[in-house]
Design a protein around this motif. Structure first.
Motif, PDB file in Angstrom:
ATOM      1  N   HIS B  25      17.825  51.625  39.942  1.00 15.66           N
ATOM      2  CA  HIS B  25      18.095  53.000  40.716  1.00 15.66           C
ATOM      3  C   HIS B  25      18.339  52.562  42.166  1.00 15.66           C
ATOM      4  N   LYS B  26      18.006  51.607  42.806  1.00 19.28           N
ATOM      5  CA  LYS B  26      18.400  51.149  44.126  1.00 19.28           C
ATOM      6  C   LYS B  26      19.823  50.572  43.976  1.00 19.28           C
ATOM      7  N   SER B  27      20.508  50.420  43.143  1.00 21.31           N
ATOM      8  CA  SER B  27      21.704  49.624  43.426  1.00 21.31           C
ATOM      9  C   SER B  27      22.614  50.415  44.044  1.00 21.31           C
ATOM     10  N   ARG B  28      23.371  49.690  44.849  1.00 21.48           N
ATOM     11  CA  ARG B  28      24.279  50.612  45.804  1.00 21.48           C
ATOM     12  C   ARG B  28      25.818  50.437  45.348  1.00 21.48           C
ATOM     13  N   HIS B  29      25.988  49.963  44.354  1.00 24.65           N
ATOM     14  CA  HIS B  29      27.210  49.791  43.857  1.00 24.65           C
ATOM     15  C   HIS B  29      28.310  50.999  44.096  1.00 24.65           C
ATOM     16  N   TRP B  30      28.071  52.100  43.657  1.00 21.29           N
ATOM     17  CA  TRP B  30      28.887  53.230  43.668  1.00 21.29           C
ATOM     18  C   TRP B  30      29.003  53.531  45.274  1.00 21.29           C
ATOM     19  N   HIS B  31      27.806  53.684  45.890  1.00 21.24           N
ATOM     20  CA  HIS B  31      28.153  53.854  47.547  1.00 21.24           C
ATOM     21  C   HIS B  31      29.225  52.946  48.257  1.00 21.24           C
ATOM     22  N   LEU B  32      29.071  51.687  48.022  1.00 19.54           N
ATOM     23  CA  LEU B  32      29.882  50.686  48.584  1.00 19.54           C
ATOM     24  C   LEU B  32      31.242  51.020  48.013  1.00 19.54           C
ATOM     25  N   VAL B  33      31.607  51.188  46.761  1.00 17.13           N
ATOM     26  CA  VAL B  33      33.110  51.516  46.245  1.00 17.13           C
ATOM     27  C   VAL B  33      33.614  52.575  47.021  1.00 17.13           C
ATOM     28  N   GLN B  34      32.861  53.649  47.090  1.00 20.11           N
ATOM     29  CA  GLN B  34      33.199  55.035  47.443  1.00 20.11           C
ATOM     30  C   GLN B  34      33.310  55.172  48.961  1.00 20.11           C
ATOM     31  N   THR B  35      32.769  54.245  49.758  1.00 16.48           N
ATOM     32  CA  THR B  35      32.913  54.284  51.139  1.00 16.48           C
ATOM     33  C   THR B  35      34.047  53.189  51.750  1.00 16.48           C
ATOM     34  N   HIS B  36      34.525  52.419  50.743  1.00 18.48           N
ATOM     35  CA  HIS B  36      35.553  51.698  51.121  1.00 18.48           C
ATOM     36  C   HIS B  36      36.919  52.337  50.890  1.00 18.48           C
ATOM     37  N   TYR B  37      37.535  53.127  51.602  1.00 20.72           N
ATOM     38  CA  TYR B  37      38.424  54.130  51.551  1.00 20.72           C
ATOM     39  C   TYR B  37      39.810  53.718  51.509  1.00 20.72           C
ATOM     40  N   TYR B  38      40.321  52.631  52.154  1.00 22.24           N
ATOM     41  CA  TYR B  38      41.734  52.164  52.008  1.00 22.24           C
ATOM     42  C   TYR B  38      42.016  51.009  51.435  1.00 22.24           C
ATOM     43  N   ASN B  39      42.343  50.959  50.113  1.00 24.02           N
ATOM     44  CA  ASN B  39      42.374  49.944  49.131  1.00 24.02           C
ATOM     45  C   ASN B  39      43.844  49.607  48.907  1.00 24.02           C
ATOM     46  N   TYR B  40      44.277  48.364  49.124  1.00 27.27           N
ATOM     47  CA  TYR B  40      45.689  48.063  48.765  1.00 27.27           C
ATOM     48  C   TYR B  40      45.648  47.319  47.555  1.00 27.27           C
ATOM     49  N   ARG B  41      44.741  46.338  47.118  1.00 27.55           N
ATOM     50  CA  ARG B  41      45.076  45.642  45.867  1.00 27.55           C
ATOM     51  C   ARG B  41      43.663  45.540  45.063  1.00 27.55           C
ATOM     52  N   VAL B  42      43.951  46.174  44.079  1.00 24.38           N
ATOM     53  CA  VAL B  42      42.641  45.912  43.041  1.00 24.38           C
ATOM     54  C   VAL B  42      43.236  44.802  41.781  1.00 24.38           C
ATOM     55  N   SER B  43      42.316  44.225  41.687  1.00 21.37           N
ATOM     56  CA  SER B  43      42.583  43.016  40.503  1.00 21.37           C
ATOM     57  C   SER B  43      41.299  42.749  39.626  1.00 21.37           C
ATOM     58  N   PHE B  44      41.484  42.638  38.355  1.00 20.61           N
ATOM     59  CA  PHE B  44      40.376  42.253  37.429  1.00 20.61           C
ATOM     60  C   PHE B  44      40.900  41.017  36.499  1.00 20.61           C
ATOM     61  N   LEU B  45      39.913  40.277  36.314  1.00 21.92           N
ATOM     62  CA  LEU B  45      39.842  39.232  35.284  1.00 21.92           C
ATOM     63  C   LEU B  45      39.052  39.182  34.253  1.00 21.92           C
ATOM     64  N   ILE B  46      39.577  39.112  33.064  1.00 20.84           N
ATOM     65  CA  ILE B  46      38.617  39.253  31.732  1.00 20.84           C
ATOM     66  C   ILE B  46      38.918  38.177  31.193  1.00 20.84           C
ATOM     67  N   PRO B  47      37.905  37.120  31.074  1.00 22.28           N
ATOM     68  CA  PRO B  47      38.129  35.737  30.167  1.00 22.28           C
ATOM     69  C   PRO B  47      37.898  35.983  28.578  1.00 22.28           C
ATOM     70  N   GLU B  48      38.676  35.296  27.855  1.00 23.25           N
ATOM     71  CA  GLU B  48      38.363  35.537  26.639  1.00 23.25           C
ATOM     72  C   GLU B  48      38.975  36.846  25.911  1.00 23.25           C
ATOM     73  N   CYS B  49      40.088  37.208  26.772  1.00 25.00           N
ATOM     74  CA  CYS B  49      40.847  38.789  26.155  1.00 25.00           C
ATOM     75  C   CYS B  49      42.157  38.403  26.432  1.00 25.00           C
ATOM     76  N   GLY B  50      42.908  38.758  25.299  1.00 22.69           N
ATOM     77  CA  GLY B  50      44.355  38.580  25.248  1.00 22.69           C
ATOM     78  C   GLY B  50      45.044  40.008  25.516  1.00 22.69           C
TER      79      GLY B  50
END
Lengths: 149, 363
Positions: B25-50
């Motif tokens: 419940h103390k995790s701040r992940h949503w707050h940190l994502v929501q307050t980083h307002y100007y995002n140019y590039r989002v990328s994700f990597l999923i191993p073992e996924c085709g």
């Protein structure tokens, strides 16, 4: 490192990370007259694209490119600094662009050597440093290259 | 000696690594994502996924739209109509396009209604508005920051403050910029930016998506409880951060130590995965869309998967005047401000936040 609710910091801001400076740059041969070369460099700065240096006429493979960088550092700073561990992480022969990796303490020396390198095998050339970052992930995208019609 | 010392100096930077669990419940992940307002590039990597699941693919394709307006006068962003139509009924984001934060005047509109102007000295003096020097100015102050709270102004449009700001933007120093705009609608009405700014040259854009599958990828072995790694057992968070950059920059990962060209190799211990899915989205991407992506990736391991972890990286605009929240951001030799999630199959996560020289410590 931090856990949830913790307060420790991962890295001191004043502690340079070894082997963490990366430089992305392009090199190309220009025309004979330095005046026109300068204009070409300026126009490429504003609108970088695949066909910046059309009159190249000089091909370089990765090994020759690295040798060029080493000799540039050697000319300016001597043998000892020419032996700085320098990696060419990526190299595109077509566009003559590369991602370089150098230790933090060698960044200024490498960058200044690139700036002052003016010729290769008698042909005038210029390096342009596009991005510099201690994080390789930051070099995978450049928001200044976002082009909208 | 001072010259020699300066030759060995590099611009400062900061990388913060932290670990937590999405169920904490103390995790701040949503707050940190929501307050980083100007995002140019989002990328994700999923191993073992085709192949991406349909749901994830739809999320990726629906990260837009965003809008591009040319020569928009700044006073249009402080009109009561704009405030009541967009700022009060959702989250409105705006950022000047093609302005360098270290050289030019830059303007940004935050979703909480704050208008941030980063102005050079002459422009600042000509506007006649009250601001403060940039925190990264140095001895000679060349940059000033003006912050205008539009929500507060809208409460009393007859106030002297609002009159002064209107006079400044309309008569004293009319500023015009090309803007990137985006709006996250929280209401049911459908006012759109296209119709509102129809008298200016507004264009709608969709973020660019690049999908690829990499075969036989060397991946570092990680343990969620060991941020600093364990010798012969798992890799450090720092090594993973660099490795991720290498993968997205198409760097070769298996160079020999005596290779002349490059000695970079995948951190050890590592394992080879048969295939990995890479996705990169570039454009003007809202934190709300990133939250949806993050939520989906959090639930990626609800079904049994071969992958031990997945990553989600977000890079901000180098020329935005803020990084996280109201933290001022500048451009020294680079304008990086980015973060990366490593999501493990037991709902643990690592969060790495990186900033450059002209930045405050990430929150």
């Amino acid at each position: 490192m931090r856990g949830a609710g913790g307060a420790a910091w991962a890295a001191s801001p004043f502690q340079p990370r070894a082997l963490r400076a990366s430089v992305r740059c392009r090199a190309g041969s220009g025309l004979q007259r330095r005046g026109r070369l300068w204009n070409r460099v300026l126009s490429a700065l504003r609108a970088p694209g695949a066909r910046e240096f059309q009159d190249c006429g000089v091909g370089l493979n990765a090994a020759q490119f690295k040798q060029l960088l080493i000799s540039a550092v050697k000319d300016l700073f001597g043998e000892v600094d020419a032996a700085l561990p320098l990696d060419i992480l990526t190299y595109e022969e077509k566009t003559l662009s590369a991602i370089l990796r150098i230790c933090s303490s060698g960044l200024v020396k490498l960058w200044s050597s690139l700036t002052l390198l003016g010729s290769y095998k008698g042909k005038k050339c210029a390096f342009r440093v596009i991005q510099v970052s201690p994080f390789l992930l930051a070099l995978s995208g450049n928001s200044r290259e976002l082009v909208l019609d | 000696m001072a010259t020699l010392r300066r030759l060995r100096e590099a611009p400062r930077h900061l990388l913060v690594c932290e670990k937590s669990n999405f169920g904490n419940h103390k995790s701040r992940h949503w707050h940190l994502v929501q307050t980083h307002y100007y995002n140019y590039r989002v990328s994700f990597l999923i191993p073992e996924c085709g192949i991406l699941s349909e749901e994830l693919k739809n999320l990726v394709m629906q990260t837009g739209p965003y809008y591009f307006v040319k020569n928009l006068p700044l006073y249009e962003l402080i009109t009561p109509e704009f405030i009541s139509t967009f700022i009060k009924k959702g989250s409105c984001y705006a950022l000047t396009y093609n302005t360098n934060i270290d050289e030019d005047n830059t303007v940004a509109l935050l979703p909480n209604g704050k208008l941030i102007l980063s102005l050079d000295k002459d422009t600042y003096e000509e506007t006649g508005l009250q601001g403060h020097p940039s925190q990264f100015s140095g001895r000679k102050i060349m940059k000033f920051i003006v912050s205008i709270d539009l929500m507060e102004l809208s409460l009393n449009l007859d106030s002297k403050k609002y009159e002064r700001i209107s006079w400044s933007f309309k008569e004293k120093k009319p500023l015009k910029f090309d803007f990137l705009l985006a709006w996250h609608n929280t209401g049911s009405e459908e006012s759109t930016m296209m119709s509102y700014f129809s008298k200016y040259q507004i264009q709608e854009h969709q973020p660019k998506v690049a999908l690829s599958t990499v075969r036989d990828l060397q991946c570092p072995v990680l343990q969620s409880s060991e941020l600093e790694g364990a010798p012969e057992v798992s890799c450090q968070a720092l090594e993973l951060f660099d490795w991720l950059g290498a993968v997205f920059s198409n760097v070769s990962l298996n160079n020999e130590p005596n290779n002349f060209i490059s000695t970079y190799c995948c951190p050890q211990p590592s394992t080879v995965v048969a295939k990995a899915y890479l996705c990169t989205i570039t454009g003007f991407i809202l934190p709300e869309k990133i939250c949806l992506l993050l939520e989906h990736l959090c639930h990626y391991f609800d079904e049994l998967k071969l992958a031990p972890w997945v990553t989600l990286s977000v890079q901000g605009f180098a020329d935005s005047p803020v990084s996280w929240g109201k933290n001022e951001h500048g451009f020294w030799k680079g304008g990086e401000h980015l973060y990366n999630f490593v999501i493990f199959n037991n709902q643990d996560y690592w969060l790495q936040m990186a900033v450059g020289a002209n930045d405050h410590c990430p929150p």
